[in-house]
Design a protein around this motif. Sequence first.
Motif, short mmCIF file in Angstrom:
data_model
loop_
_atom_site.label_atom_id
_atom_site.label_comp_id
_atom_site.label_asym_id
_atom_site.label_seq_id
_atom_site.Cartn_x
_atom_site.Cartn_y
_atom_site.Cartn_z
N TYR A 217 0.82 -1.20 0.00
CA TYR A 217 0.00 0.00 0.00
C TYR A 217 0.86 1.27 0.00
CZ TYR A 217 -4.18 -2.80 0.73
OH TYR A 217 -5.20 -3.70 0.57
N CYS A 218 2.07 1.21 0.56
CA CYS A 218 2.96 2.36 0.44
C CYS A 218 3.33 2.60 -1.02
CB CYS A 218 4.23 2.13 1.27
SG CYS A 218 4.01 2.42 3.04
N THR A 219 3.53 1.53 -1.75
CA THR A 219 3.88 1.65 -3.17
C THR A 219 2.74 2.23 -3.99
OG1 THR A 219 5.37 -0.25 -2.93
CG2 THR A 219 4.73 0.38 -5.17
N LEU A 220 1.51 1.79 -3.71
CA LEU A 220 0.36 2.21 -4.51
C LEU A 220 -0.29 3.50 -4.02
CD1 LEU A 220 -1.44 -1.22 -5.08
CD2 LEU A 220 0.13 -0.03 -6.61
N LEU A 221 0.14 4.03 -2.87
CA LEU A 221 -0.52 5.20 -2.29
C LEU A 221 -0.44 6.43 -3.20
CD1 LEU A 221 -2.10 6.19 0.16
CD2 LEU A 221 0.08 6.85 1.20
N PRO A 222 0.73 6.82 -3.74
CA PRO A 222 0.74 8.01 -4.61
C PRO A 222 -0.16 7.86 -5.82
CG PRO A 222 2.98 7.41 -3.93
CD PRO A 222 2.10 6.28 -3.51
N THR A 223 -0.17 6.67 -6.41
CA THR A 223 -1.05 6.46 -7.57
C THR A 223 -2.51 6.55 -7.18
OG1 THR A 223 0.63 4.99 -8.52
CG2 THR A 223 -1.58 4.86 -9.43
N ALA A 224 -2.88 5.98 -6.04
CA ALA A 224 -4.27 6.01 -5.61
C ALA A 224 -4.74 7.43 -5.32
CB ALA A 224 -4.45 5.12 -4.37
N THR B 121 10.09 5.36 7.00
CA THR B 121 10.47 6.29 5.94
C THR B 121 9.70 6.01 4.66
OG1 THR B 121 12.67 6.35 6.91
CG2 THR B 121 12.42 7.24 4.69
N GLN B 122 9.39 4.75 4.41
CA GLN B 122 8.66 4.39 3.20
C GLN B 122 7.28 5.03 3.19
OE1 GLN B 122 8.30 0.16 2.73
NE2 GLN B 122 7.66 0.29 0.59
N LEU B 123 6.62 5.04 4.32
CA LEU B 123 5.31 5.67 4.41
C LEU B 123 5.42 7.18 4.28
CD1 LEU B 123 2.28 5.70 4.97
CD2 LEU B 123 2.79 5.52 7.42
N GLU B 124 6.40 7.78 4.91
CA GLU B 124 6.54 9.22 4.82
C GLU B 124 6.81 9.66 3.39
OE1 GLU B 124 9.68 9.93 7.54
OE2 GLU B 124 8.40 9.89 9.33
N LEU B 125 7.68 8.92 2.69
CA LEU B 125 7.97 9.25 1.29
C LEU B 125 6.73 9.08 0.43
CD1 LEU B 125 11.51 7.62 0.85
CD2 LEU B 125 10.96 10.06 1.02
N ALA B 126 5.93 8.03 0.69
CA ALA B 126 4.73 7.81 -0.11
C ALA B 126 3.75 8.95 0.04
CB ALA B 126 4.08 6.48 0.29
N HIS C 33 -1.34 15.13 9.03
CA HIS C 33 -1.51 15.37 10.45
C HIS C 33 -1.10 14.14 11.26
CE1 HIS C 33 -3.28 16.51 14.27
NE2 HIS C 33 -3.99 15.38 14.24
N GLN C 34 -1.44 12.97 10.79
CA GLN C 34 -1.07 11.76 11.52
C GLN C 34 0.44 11.57 11.56
OE1 GLN C 34 -2.91 9.82 13.26
NE2 GLN C 34 -1.55 8.08 13.64
N LEU C 35 1.11 12.01 10.49
CA LEU C 35 2.57 11.89 10.45
C LEU C 35 3.27 13.02 11.19
CD1 LEU C 35 3.08 10.76 6.74
CD2 LEU C 35 3.20 9.35 8.80
N GLY C 36 2.52 14.01 11.70
CA GLY C 36 3.11 15.10 12.46
C GLY C 36 3.51 16.29 11.62
N ASP C 37 3.16 16.31 10.35
CA ASP C 37 3.52 17.42 9.46
C ASP C 37 2.49 18.55 9.47
OD1 ASP C 37 5.73 15.96 8.78
OD2 ASP C 37 4.85 15.15 6.94
N LEU C 38 1.33 18.33 10.05
CA LEU C 38 0.26 19.32 9.98
C LEU C 38 -0.51 19.27 11.30
CD1 LEU C 38 -0.74 21.32 7.77
CD2 LEU C 38 -2.52 19.65 7.23
N ALA C 39 -0.51 20.39 12.02
CA ALA C 39 -1.20 20.44 13.31
C ALA C 39 -2.69 20.68 13.10
CB ALA C 39 -0.60 21.54 14.18
#
Length: 958
Positions: free
Chosen positions: A676-683, A716-721, A741-747
């Motif tokens: 799912y990390c691989t297909l996330l950007p495409t989805a 890191t794979q999830l963050e990059l995706a 937000h879940q990854l901590g990039d957006l409050a």
Amino acid sequence: MSEVFEPLRQQLLDAAAAFTGGPAALPEILTGLVDDVDHAMAEPLEIFPVCHHSPASALAMGRRLREKQPRVVYLELCEDLQPLLTELRNCRLPVALQAFASDLDGFPKAWGPLSVVAPVTEASAEYQAIAYALETPGVELVLVDRSADHVFQWMPHDQEQETRDDTEDDLHGDAVGVEIGDLRPRFAELEEHLLHHGRVRHWSEWWDQYVEQPLAGADHDTYRQVMTLIGSLFRRLTPEGTRRLAMDEDRERYMWTRIREHLAGSGVDRADCLYVCGAFHAVSRVVEAGSEPGTPDLDITPRSATAWLYGLIPSSHSAIEAQFGLAPGSVSIAAATWQKELSRSRLSPFRLTGQKGGRRKTVKALPPAAVAAPATDRLTGYLAAPPPPGGLDDAELRGWCVDLVRLARRNGYLASTADAIAVFETSVLLAGMRGRARPTPYDFQDAAVTCIEKDVVPGRRDVRRICEILLGGDKVGQVGYEALPPLARDVHDRLEPLGLDLTSRTIRRALLDLTADPGLADCSRLLWRLQYLLPGHAVRTIMGSRRLGERSVQESWDLDLGRNQRALIELGYEGVTVEQVLEQRLRHAVHDPKATAADALNAVEDSLRLLDSPRLSDELGRRAVELLGAERTVDEAPLVLGRIRRLIAYYESPSHPGDVLPGWCQQFVTAGYAHYCTLLPTAFGDEETGVRQVAAMLGFLFSMEGLALSLGCERTQLELAVRQSVPYGPAKTALFWAARHQLGDLAVGDLREHCDELLANPLVVPSFPQYVAGFVHALEPVPRLAPFVVETISKAFARLPDPVLLPWLPTLIITLREEAAELVPVLTREAGRTFPGRLPALDAWTAPWNRVPKPGRQRAGQGVGQEAGHRQNPVVAGARRLLDAHPGAALGVAGLLGRPGEWTTGGVAGWPEAEPGATGTEAAATEVAATEAGVAEAVRLLQTHPATTNAVAQLIGG
């Protein structure tokens, strides 16, 4: 050519010449009919023409068998069904002989499963021949028609599909029916002509009026010649070159080849034999027809490698009518005619020993074959004389009318004696209008519908169905215990502790108290497996469940195995026990070419629920890992997420004996994380991929993240995706913000600012509901966003203009119901915590998001409040430092206390805040009050549970 029929032949030629006025096709057809009859009568091997489920044929067959007493009976029936005939003793007619194949070898896979059925009723000539041969010592019965394998070998692909589509019914399913004596015009013009001039509605009524009734009491020669004449008529009027005619001729070559093989091998005299076949085949003129030595044989192809299974299944009058295109009620009328003629003629039919109502009819010693009398012309007199009066006499018709009114009143009709009189008079009137001396059962049915139904059906039965019940009903056969396959007998044996009659054709209620009687646990397990395997409501649970990790204490079941006997019998074709069949089906489901990872996970869940086989579950789980890695779409991501969550929860529950996840489950989590990390950007960027699918992918990644990281995956794979994703559309954009937000990039504050900007932009306001839909789906991967989603929906209701809000409300409701039904309770609970619970409190209530100060003043106020709080209470200061060091634990405890929120340096968001525009001192005072209130609640909780306090203190080193 015999001279016996020469006067008839000349009479028909003169009539044809007078009718046509010159040479035409009619004289050739009429003389051909006589030639066919002459040819069939001259055959040394006596041919007995029959019609399928015809009482007249059955009566004539019974008389001829007692008179001739043949030593060999050749029967037009699939030759590989012969071993089943002895099992008819254990059945109640009507039943059907069946050949069944599910594993095909040599046929297209799309045809499977293959099924051939041959229904047998007591009022049929074939059953009389079978009973005579099996009950009479020294008599041999030989089936000579194609095998079930050859039925499909010789069937064109397109015709097979048409046959299946046209023969579906309850008991026979989509089986291909084998007809003995198929007598029906082969083109519509002839049938329409006969129905019009016969003043009848359908073919079954024409046959009963002009063939059945006149031939019911006819002598053998008359019956044989008339039936042969009818078969010749339909054969000669069949258009040449049709596929149906070619198949019939192939069957005739096959049957005559088998007959000559038996004659040569057994050495029996042809005069001691009887060949029972359909009247259409009795006049066959193919070169292979006839029993003379030296007649060429058909080169019969070998059977395919398909493994055929054989058995008996229950049949019924309605099933036979549906499968062979007969009018509803015609088989029931034929059965009533059969019983009436038996009583009138005092003829004792042949029955197999062991059948219900059966009496053994045997012949102790067979005398030498009687010398056949010279053939005489019976056709001339039969065709010239008017048909004898048949139908119902006055006394019988009156009895039917009285019984009909009685049944009609039971079924809700307001019928009376006047209606009985009206039915009687109308029946007589209809018979006179149709040129009949007496009313027939069909006239009686039409009169009953006209006089009683009056276009209104008060109950579940119409009047025509009530008439069928009056004639004996839709008689349904039953296969006896001894004739059942091993699996069906095993089911009956294992369910015997229930103390129920499982052969009954009514629903039986089984009550299982597994606490009071633990011995019924085996019955419970078997019932759950049967409910999974059998279609419909053969086995239906009323109370109780068998989900993963659950076992019912009490269960209630509705059992209808008596009326679903066919399904249970065909289940026996797949294996010896129910457990074996269930295991085979689960394996077949996961190895099907169209199987997906979600299907495999469902199979794993079914194996854990229904079978105690860790080996099978591991095998199915490994197959799920393979299927997940081969998928290139995420259409079934929601199913995968829900099923793997249930399986992991089961494996981690106390009810599971193991203490670690099985290997396949760990592999599935790691493979799914990478997949799912691989297909996330495409989805995210694909227009065709739905928001629900992307939310399920994120739900898998976030909820399985801890387990996946412990098994060697990298975050890191999830963050990059996520960073590589470019969302398409507003809904996916909202989902993308939630992921950040879940990854901590957006409050949360930034999310709030984004939504406020969207509501303030007139160009974006029409699409804001789509953003809300995305946030609702975001509750799947990020459930802690529930307060923010409630806030966003509330703002949308408050600020969106009516032209945008009103059309959006139905869409929101449909979306929540169809795509996010499981998320509605989360929103409901959060809304219950946010909004006041009492109506009077609503006037003084202010939404929490409306009390949030501006970012600069909030931070300053919180800092002053912190300092004041620390100076005021040293205990509070120590607790604050501890909680700031471990915000995750603080949020978890807050959630358990029913006060979820977002942790900031000053405390938990959502607790009492300073009013907008308050001074620093006022903000500090508000913060101190909020802090002290929270500490007071915590102190009361800890004082109430001192043991828990000490345990937590030891764990954190306090």
